[in-house]
Design a protein around this motif. Structure first.
Motif, mmCIF file in Angstrom:
data_model
loop_
_atom_site.group_PDB
_atom_site.id
_atom_site.type_symbol
_atom_site.label_atom_id
_atom_site.label_comp_id
_atom_site.label_asym_id
_atom_site.label_seq_id
_atom_site.Cartn_x
_atom_site.Cartn_y
_atom_site.Cartn_z
ATOM 1 N N GLU A 1 4.004 -33.053 -55.233
ATOM 2 C CA GLU A 1 4.577 -34.297 -54.704
ATOM 3 C C GLU A 1 4.270 -34.444 -53.218
ATOM 4 O OE1 GLU A 1 6.078 -37.011 -56.008
ATOM 5 O OE2 GLU A 1 5.355 -36.131 -57.883
ATOM 6 N N GLU A 2 4.384 -33.336 -52.474
ATOM 7 C CA GLU A 2 4.066 -33.376 -51.041
ATOM 8 C C GLU A 2 2.585 -33.679 -50.836
ATOM 9 O OE1 GLU A 2 6.167 -33.277 -48.432
ATOM 10 O OE2 GLU A 2 7.680 -33.367 -50.014
ATOM 11 N N LEU A 3 1.738 -33.074 -51.670
ATOM 12 C CA LEU A 3 0.295 -33.337 -51.593
ATOM 13 C C LEU A 3 0.013 -34.824 -51.799
ATOM 14 C CD1 LEU A 3 -2.736 -32.523 -51.614
ATOM 15 C CD2 LEU A 3 -2.463 -32.082 -54.078
ATOM 16 N N PHE A 4 0.659 -35.410 -52.793
ATOM 17 C CA PHE A 4 0.426 -36.828 -53.086
ATOM 18 C C PHE A 4 0.877 -37.718 -51.928
ATOM 19 C CE2 PHE A 4 0.380 -36.505 -58.039
ATOM 20 C CZ PHE A 4 -0.794 -35.778 -57.944
ATOM 21 N N LYS A 5 1.974 -37.331 -51.254
ATOM 22 C CA LYS A 5 2.415 -38.090 -50.085
ATOM 23 C C LYS A 5 1.346 -38.041 -48.992
ATOM 24 C CE LYS A 5 7.384 -37.336 -50.820
ATOM 25 N NZ LYS A 5 8.574 -36.608 -50.343
ATOM 26 N N ILE A 6 0.766 -36.848 -48.808
ATOM 27 C CA ILE A 6 -0.289 -36.680 -47.807
ATOM 28 C C ILE A 6 -1.499 -37.546 -48.158
ATOM 29 C CG2 ILE A 6 -1.982 -35.028 -46.884
ATOM 30 C CD1 ILE A 6 0.245 -32.861 -47.277
ATOM 31 N N ILE A 7 -1.878 -37.518 -49.429
ATOM 32 C CA ILE A 7 -3.043 -38.298 -49.869
ATOM 33 C C ILE A 7 -2.790 -39.795 -49.695
ATOM 34 C CG2 ILE A 7 -4.367 -38.971 -51.920
ATOM 35 C CD1 ILE A 7 -4.257 -36.040 -52.790
ATOM 36 N N ARG A 8 -1.577 -40.240 -50.009
ATOM 37 C CA ARG A 8 -1.259 -41.666 -49.843
ATOM 38 C C ARG A 8 -1.301 -42.066 -48.369
ATOM 39 N NH1 ARG A 8 2.803 -40.354 -54.136
ATOM 40 N NH2 ARG A 8 1.946 -41.215 -56.074
ATOM 41 N N ASP A 9 -0.828 -41.163 -47.488
ATOM 42 C CA ASP A 9 -0.905 -41.435 -46.051
ATOM 43 C C ASP A 9 -2.363 -41.551 -45.609
ATOM 44 O OD1 ASP A 9 1.823 -41.412 -45.777
ATOM 45 O OD2 ASP A 9 1.941 -39.368 -45.003
ATOM 46 N N LEU A 10 -3.209 -40.660 -46.093
ATOM 47 C CA LEU A 10 -4.626 -40.697 -45.742
ATOM 48 C C LEU A 10 -5.281 -41.982 -46.249
ATOM 49 C CD1 LEU A 10 -5.542 -36.989 -46.583
ATOM 50 C CD2 LEU A 10 -5.464 -38.014 -44.299
ATOM 51 N N ARG A 11 -4.882 -42.407 -47.440
ATOM 52 C CA ARG A 11 -5.421 -43.642 -47.996
ATOM 53 C C ARG A 11 -5.042 -44.828 -47.097
ATOM 54 N NH1 ARG A 11 -4.454 -44.502 -54.250
ATOM 55 N NH2 ARG A 11 -2.302 -44.279 -53.611
#
Length: 499
Positions: free
Chosen positions: A178-188
């Motif tokens: 879940e934390e990884l996905f938050k990071i990826i969404r921020d990068l997007r």
């Protein structure tokens, strides 16, 4: 999604005996998460290694930010803003977290390395990413999951414009994912282009915008994620539908003898008073969240880690297992979750790795009978459908999933009666998973007994005859597969008492 930032067109790459890439096309847009999928050996990692300068392409063009480029090494790619987070961890164990993140580009005060500044910058990076890791810890002291998060932080610290995630969640807990996905969404949101290589279908549907599928080194097609189904992707990958229905009932006869009994096993904080039985022909699933103590229990049984107390019985006879050699002599084989560190010798051939655990049977005097070794290795290459040009191929040149098959072959050659499979399909695509599932079922039907440690709930429910659940180093329950559901397993996996 924004404009195209990266285009790979007609990329071709051949190795001796293998046409790894056959005129492959691929593109990434700013602010998109683009999944790259395919079975092991499909060419995904090879394509990304061509992009980042690890391999030189034979033909084709790479266009990045509107200009044709050709990187000669990963440093050139990184300097241009293309960074890869590898599936296999590339950290230096004895260095600190901060030293690993900034290795090769250290902050300096005069001629001395400024560790204080690196720790401060790493702490800022972790705060930004909401990762709770002490930058001064040594890398070897972290769990595999936290090491992976450090790899991701290292890539992000380079202010990359394109980041390639190669199986980033394979070693992460649900919370970490879940934390990884938050990071990826921020990068997007920051218009970073992301290539996401994963075999986890549920993740692909949640986090990606487009999916490109490769098969046997060739481009198959690209789909809009929200407009396609899981079955659409699988069909493109393997040309057939693979169903993941849970096992309806145990395949083990009620009177099947107990081949392994463990009583009151203790081995540090992660193995506390663990007791269980394994029956002939049974697949016993070990479930629990990361850090539950499943691997530590397996390593204590196998003699890889010392036990403090407890008894182990094989076929009713008490045995002393103080080393892996003791375990192998007693008919136990262990497929480690970290295949490169504990499973294979990557600079040896498929044949040499296949016979490692049973080398005595291949000796002719002082020499190894290479012909016999090759013949036996070929049998397991065929039965496991291992993709390799020959048994003389170095294991380092195989894909991760095919390396895993070589480890399995090693224990099958040894003909162990008890097999411990620790995350047997970690980083393996859906087609290869199905092959390994069939193999495990076949071994159980032939009378082999299997302990299967898995972090994938669908795998536990599909393969297990019975499920043992652990939490915080303790066994919290056992379930017949007929009783087991995701809800009952998760309830036990978050319960901190031993029963």
């Amino acid at each position: 999604m924004g404009e195209v930032i990266l285009t790979m067109k007609d990329i071709d790459k051949t190795f001796p005996g293998v046409h790894a890439l056959d005129h492959v096309n691929f593109e990434v847009r700013k602010g998109e998460v683009h999944a790259l999928m395919g079975e092991n050996g499909a060419g995904k990692s090879t394509l990304m290694k061509v992009l980042t300068g690890i391999y030189a392409k034979d033909s084709g063009t790479i266009t990045y930010e509107g200009k044709e480029v050709s990187f000669h090494n990963t440093r050139e790619a990184q300097d241009a803003g293309i960074v890869i987070v590898h599936q296999e961890l590339n950290m230096v164990g004895h260095l600190t977290v901060a030293q690993n993140i900034y290795i090769g580009r250290e902050f300096r005060k005069g001629i001395r390395i400024d560790d204080k500044k690196m720790n401060e910058e790493a702490a800022k990076l972790f705060d930004r990413l909401r990762i709770h890791i002490d930058p001064t810890e040594t890398m070897s002291s972290l769990t595999v999951g936290k090491q992976q998060m450090c790899e991701i932080a290292k890539a992000i610290s380079r202010d990359a414009k394109v980041i390639i995630f190669d199986e980033p969640s394979a070693a992460l807990t649900e919370a970490e994912i879940e934390e990884l996905f938050k990071i990826i969404r921020d990068l997007r949101e920051q218009q970073v282009g992301i290539v996401y290589i994963s075999h986890r279908m549920d993740e692909i549907k949640v986090i990606t915008d487009r999916v490109t599928v490769m098969r046997d080194g060739a481009y198959v097609g690209t789909l809009i994620t929200k407009d396609c189904s899981k079955e659409d992707i699988i069909n493109m990958m393997v040309g057939r539908v693979i169903y993941e229905d849970p096992k309806a009932c145990s395949a083990v006869p009620p009177d099947a003898p107990v081949v392994l009994r463990v009583e009151h096993l203790n081995a540090g904080r992660m193995v506390q008073n663990v007791s269980f039985e394994l029956h002939k022909g049974e697949i016993l699933g070990f479930s629990g969240l990361m850090g539950a103590g499943r691997t530590e229990t397996a390593r204590a049984i196998f003699g890889a880690d010392p036990k403090e107390s407890g008894d182990i019985y094989i076929n009713g006879k008490k045995v002393e297992i103080n080393s892996p050699q003791d375990a192998v002599r007693n008919g136990i084989g262990y497929l480690s979750e970290d295949r490169k560190q504990f499973g294979i010798v990557v600079q040896k051939t498929v044949a040499e790795n296949s016979t490692l655990a049973n080398l005595g049977n291949f000796m002719r005097g002082l020499f190894i009978n290479k012909r016999k070794e090759a013949q036996v290795a070929q049998q397991y290459v065929d039965s496991l459908a291992t993709k390799t040009p020959s048994v003389e191929q170095l294991v380092v040149n195989l894909s991760g999933g095919n390396q895993q098959k070589v480890v399995i072959a090693k224990w099958l050659v040894k003909d162990c009666e008890i097999l411990i499979f620790d995350e047997p399909t970690r980083g393996i695509d859906v087609g290869a998973k199905n092959e390994i599932y069939k193999l495990m079922n076949r071994l159980a039907a032939e009378g082999k007994s299997i302990i299967m440690i898995s972090s994938e709930m669908t795998e536990i429910l599909r393969m297990s005859d019975r499920v043992l659940v652990m939490c915080e180093g303790k066994k919290t329950g056992e379930l017949d597969i007929q009783e087991a559901t995701q809800e009952t397993i998760m309830t036990l996996a978050t319960r901190e008492i031993s029963i």
